[in-house]
Enzyme design. Structure first.
Site, PDB file in Angstrom:
ATOM      1  N   CYS A   2     -10.141  44.012  81.240  1.00 59.75           N
ATOM      2  CA  CYS A   2      -9.948  44.562  79.909  1.00 59.75           C
ATOM      3  C   CYS A   2      -9.425  43.457  79.007  1.00 59.75           C
ATOM      4  CB  CYS A   2      -8.944  45.692  79.961  1.00 59.75           C
ATOM      5  SG  CYS A   2      -9.280  46.887  81.271  1.00 59.75           S
ATOM      6  N   ARG A  27     -14.805  40.670  77.852  1.00 57.04           N
ATOM      7  CA  ARG A  27     -14.040  40.885  79.085  1.00 57.04           C
ATOM      8  C   ARG A  27     -14.269  42.281  79.664  1.00 57.04           C
ATOM      9  NH1 ARG A  27      -9.278  37.509  79.822  1.00 57.04           N
ATOM     10  NH2 ARG A  27      -8.526  39.151  81.169  1.00 57.04           N
ATOM     11  N   TRP A  76     -12.196  48.391  80.442  1.00 56.93           N
ATOM     12  CA  TRP A  76     -13.236  48.465  81.476  1.00 56.93           C
ATOM     13  C   TRP A  76     -12.692  49.433  82.503  1.00 56.93           C
ATOM     14  CZ3 TRP A  76     -14.030  47.398  86.713  1.00 56.93           C
ATOM     15  CH2 TRP A  76     -15.353  47.167  87.116  1.00 56.93           C
ATOM     16  N   ASN A 100      -3.604  45.887  81.346  1.00 61.72           N
ATOM     17  CA  ASN A 100      -4.687  45.333  82.171  1.00 61.72           C
ATOM     18  C   ASN A 100      -4.194  45.326  83.603  1.00 61.72           C
ATOM     19  OD1 ASN A 100      -6.079  44.825  79.875  1.00 61.72           O
ATOM     20  ND2 ASN A 100      -6.060  42.589  80.049  1.00 61.72           N
ATOM     21  N   GLY A 101      -5.082  45.636  84.540  1.00 63.90           N
ATOM     22  CA  GLY A 101      -4.693  45.642  85.952  1.00 63.90           C
ATOM     23  C   GLY A 101      -4.728  47.050  86.509  1.00 63.90           C
ATOM     24  N   GLU A 481     -28.195  31.182  93.050  1.00 63.12           N
ATOM     25  CA  GLU A 481     -27.609  31.319  91.721  1.00 63.12           C
ATOM     26  C   GLU A 481     -28.646  31.873  90.731  1.00 63.12           C
ATOM     27  OE1 GLU A 481     -24.975  31.633  90.356  1.00 63.12           O
ATOM     28  OE2 GLU A 481     -25.308  31.143  88.269  1.00 63.12           O
ATOM     29  N   LYS A 485     -28.365  35.365  88.575  1.00 64.46           N
ATOM     30  CA  LYS A 485     -28.479  35.323  87.110  1.00 64.46           C
ATOM     31  C   LYS A 485     -29.499  36.349  86.640  1.00 64.46           C
ATOM     32  CE  LYS A 485     -25.947  33.677  86.068  1.00 64.46           C
ATOM     33  NZ  LYS A 485     -24.701  33.096  86.448  1.00 64.46           N
ATOM     34  N   GLU A 488     -28.163  39.933  87.021  1.00 65.61           N
ATOM     35  CA  GLU A 488     -27.083  40.233  86.079  1.00 65.61           C
ATOM     36  C   GLU A 488     -27.591  40.608  84.699  1.00 65.61           C
ATOM     37  OE1 GLU A 488     -23.132  37.769  86.128  1.00 65.61           O
ATOM     38  OE2 GLU A 488     -24.784  36.430  86.522  1.00 65.61           O
ATOM     39  N   HIS A 504     -39.702  36.594 108.534  1.00 64.72           N
ATOM     40  CA  HIS A 504     -38.936  37.337 109.538  1.00 64.72           C
ATOM     41  C   HIS A 504     -38.511  38.711 109.038  1.00 64.72           C
ATOM     42  CE1 HIS A 504     -38.943  33.844 112.121  1.00 64.72           C
ATOM     43  NE2 HIS A 504     -38.719  33.125 111.035  1.00 64.72           N
ATOM     44  N   LYS A 604     -16.390  39.746  82.244  1.00 64.65           N
ATOM     45  CA  LYS A 604     -16.318  38.293  82.424  1.00 64.65           C
ATOM     46  C   LYS A 604     -15.209  37.906  83.387  1.00 64.65           C
ATOM     47  CE  LYS A 604     -17.502  34.069  81.272  1.00 64.65           C
ATOM     48  NZ  LYS A 604     -18.758  33.578  81.883  1.00 64.65           N
TER      49      LYS A 604
HETATM   50  C1  AGP Z   1     -21.440  34.904  87.001  1.00 66.64           C
HETATM   51  O1  AGP Z   1     -22.520  34.976  86.165  1.00 66.64           O
HETATM   52  C2  AGP Z   1     -20.683  36.143  87.143  1.00 66.64           C
HETATM   53  N1  AGP Z   1     -20.216  36.604  85.886  1.00 66.64           N
HETATM   54  C3  AGP Z   1     -19.668  36.179  88.274  1.00 66.64           C
HETATM   55  O2  AGP Z   1     -20.364  36.070  89.475  1.00 66.64           O
HETATM   56  C4  AGP Z   1     -18.536  35.127  88.240  1.00 66.64           C
HETATM   57  O3  AGP Z   1     -19.031  33.861  88.526  1.00 66.64           O
HETATM   58  C5  AGP Z   1     -17.463  35.535  89.263  1.00 66.64           C
HETATM   59  O4  AGP Z   1     -16.931  36.774  88.891  1.00 66.64           O
HETATM   60  C6  AGP Z   1     -16.358  34.516  89.388  1.00 66.64           C
HETATM   61  O5  AGP Z   1     -15.684  34.342  88.191  1.00 66.64           O
HETATM   62  P1  AGP Z   1     -14.717  33.125  87.965  1.00 66.64           P
HETATM   63  O6  AGP Z   1     -15.539  31.884  88.022  1.00 66.64           O
HETATM   64  O7  AGP Z   1     -14.121  33.351  86.625  1.00 66.64           O
HETATM   65  O8  AGP Z   1     -13.705  33.152  89.064  1.00 66.64           O
END
Ligand code: AGP
Length: 609
Positions: A2, A27, A76, A100-101, A481, A485, A488, A504, A604
């Protein structure tokens, strides 16, 4: 996950807080709210609603929310669904808070304090608010109330608190979840991250764990949890406000992909001296690199993918055994770690709770810890023995792009340094390696200039339900990766596989509706991978190939699309292929008309386990 923003000063708080919340929206963003202290009515007025900050702004315009002190939040959802009632701030008695938390024992607390029937929401936050209110009623001393309440909480938190009868003051306390604060010309403010504060200030202070922050219109005071005053230390914000704007790009993701040449240079150059890797910039002495026999790399998501590249490279160049383990697994496993182990954590935000907990566990087990972190002064940086800050600048799009590339670059420097100090690479070989590394920004620039060509690959997958990505060696790490991407931002299911594995089992899913992207950049593995391409082609797949320029490919027209990447030595091809894969994900999402920067369900900064 959040976002938190608070302001007290001489300006209308509503506008400042809403502007800050907009900057924090990346966030977490299923609902938003503000609480503003109104001195005429001598109370805090609250406005909150589900949806984006712009909904809040519209709603707030219609209400009497005048006042120069207030707190705001983007939520969130964790405990309790996405409803107006569950949005923050929450008010109980004379206390209004944002949080937050997660307070894990909130149900026990609700029953212990006998407030179950008074709650209006399903959140842990409202229960916490009631606990603050209980102790404030009991002691009429805000510091004592905070101390007593915090002792009751199990979990993670960053609270901002305003008391009805203490006009103009905002209190904050935290455990794990971050809070930063700053003075401006017209008041003071706090936020859950610098993006909001950088709109108004050039210096900030970080609230430490179990410290209490007190904001007045003209001062910021810091106390330990028992109310003893502490010295405040400010740090400079090392990027300009412009860096956190789209600068004419339609989305932050495209801007951040395009910024990679600069981000790479900014990360590499301070750590290269006389053509060799040098970590004096990070105050890490050379002896440090000889002080361990084994490395563990721990991280989450994209950051972990950079760690996997690091493992391959360190083992190849420096012959140091490396294990990688996802942080959320690491913390509950029994890793074999001692004082001769280096645990490297990787994190863009520096606040990912799983990674932070892993670092703390590694320290408890006696390991040395090194953080590769993008955001200065964050929890993971503070918990680590040494920090290598990646100089990517602020990354706003939820999907990480430039932060990944610079993390990979740090692993290249580390691998070269380790090989050098351990006598496995001569200075001459090392200089050659570093020179090639320094040429990566311009290689990446070529792919960026070629983005329209890469876009054509996206047009072949935009209607797919499933995409498969294949690669061998370093290409496999690249597609891990690339595949994340694509998932996401486009919501298309994608699976990355070592190319040899497809036979396999997974080949059963290949049909004329399945695009398969192959990354073929490793010369010694190319022939094998081209065979894998033929295997899927003969099952009808739409075959899309990212290939290093110069690798021979017979009858190129038989493939649905081949994109040639600028040639570099094999171990450096990860940089350009990554950028191509980032663009494929980006353009697919763009063509699907999606909100590329804010994919559904994602945040994020992941500060819950
Ligand atoms: C990446 O596109 C994602 N948003 C996610 O996998 C991210 O890399 C992961 O949550 C780790 O975040 P950080 O690098 O801030 O620790």
């Amino acid at each position: 996950m959040c976002g938190i923003m608070g302001y007290t000063g001489s300006k209308e708080a509503k506008y400042i807080i809403i502007k800050g919340l907009s900057a924090l929206e990346y966030r977490g963003y299923d609902s938003a709210g503000i609480g503003i202290y109104n001195s005429d009515e001598d109370k805090v007025n609250i406005c909150k609603c589900i949806g984006k900050v712009k909904n809040l702004k519209e709603k707030a315009e219609k209400l009497n929310l005048t006042g120069t002190c207030g707190i705001g939040h983007t939520r969130w959802a964790t405990h309790g669904g996405v409803t107006d009632e569950n949005a923050h701030p929450h008010k109980f008695g004379r206390v209004t808070i944002t949080h937050n938390g997660i307070i894990e024992n909130y149900e026990e607390l609700a029953s212990e304090f006998g407030i179950e029937d008074e709650l209006k929401s399903q959140t842990d936050t409202e229960v916490a608010c009631a606990v603050f209110a209980h102790y404030y009623d009991k002691y009429t001393d805000p510091m004592k109330a905070i101390y007593k309440a915090v002792k009751c909480f199990r979990g993670t938190f960053a609270f901002t608190i305003i008391f009805d009868d203490i006009p103009g003051k905002i209190y904050a306390v935290r455990n794990v979840s971050p809070i930063v604060a700053a003075k401006t010309e017209h008041g003071t403010m706090l936020a859950s991250d610098l993006t909001a504060i950088s709109l108004y200030a050039r210096e900030y202070l970080v609230l430490g764990e179990y410290q209490i922050l007190v904001l007045s219109p003209d001062d910021i005071e810091l106390f330990d949890i028992k109310g003893n005053p502490l010295v405040t230390e400010y740090q400079k914000i090392d990027w300009d406000t412009e860096a956190a704007t789209k600068k004419g790009f339609p989305f932050f993701m495209e801007k951040e992909i395009s910024e990679q040449p600069e981000a790479l240079k900014n990360t590499l150059e301070p750590r290269i001296k006389d053509g060799l890797p040098d970590f004096t910039y990070d105050e890490i002495p050379d002896e440090f690199f000889k002080s361990f026999d084994k490395i563990f790399i721990t991280a989450c998501g994209t950051a972990m993918h950079s760690g996997q590249v690091g493992k391959g490279l360190i083992e190849k160049l420096a012959k140091v055994p490396v294990e990688t383990e996802i942080a959320s697994e690491f913390i509950y496993d029994e890793p074999i770690i001692d004082s001769r182990t280096l645990v490297v954590s990787v994190s863009q935000s520096g606040e990912t709770i799983d990674t932070l907990t892993a670092v703390k566990k590694a320290s408890e087990l006696g390991a040395k810890t090194l953080g590769i972190v993008n955001v200065h002064g964050t929890s993971i940086a503070r918990a680590s023995d040494h920090v290598v800050y990646t100089n990517a600048g602020p990354e706003i799009a939820v999907a990480s792009t430039k932060a990944y590339t610079v993390q990979v670059a740090v692993f290249y420097l580390l691998a070269a340094k380790l090989a050098l100090v351990r006598g496995l690479m001569s200075e001459e070989e090392c200089r050659e390696f570093i020179k090639t590394l320094q040429s990566m920004p311009s290689a990446i620039r070529k792919v960026i200039n070629d983005k329209d060509e890469v876009h054509r690959i996206s047009t072949k997958i935009v209607e797919a339900k499933n995409v498969f990505m294949l690669g061998r060696g370093l290409d496999y790490y690249a597609i891990l990766e690339g595949s994340l991407k694509l998932k996401e931002v486009s919501y298309i299911h994608s699976e990355a596989l070592p190319a040899g594995e497809i036979k396999h089992g997974t080949i059963a899913l290949i049909s004329d509706e399945t695009p398969v992207i192959l990354s073929i950049t490793q010369e010694k593995l190319a022939a094998k991978e081209i065979s894998n391409a033929k295997e899927v082609k003969s099952r009808g797949a739409i075959v899309l190939i990212l290939m290093k320029d110069g690798i021979e490919l017979e009858n190129e027209s038989q493939w649905d699309k081949v994109y040639r990447l600028p040639a570099a030595p094999d171990e450096f091809m990860i940089f350009t292929v990554t950028v191509a894969l980032q663009f494929i994900a980006y353009f697919t999402a763009l063509d699907l008309g999606l909100d590329v920067d804010k994919p559904r369900n994602l945040a994020k900064v992941v500060t819950v386990e």
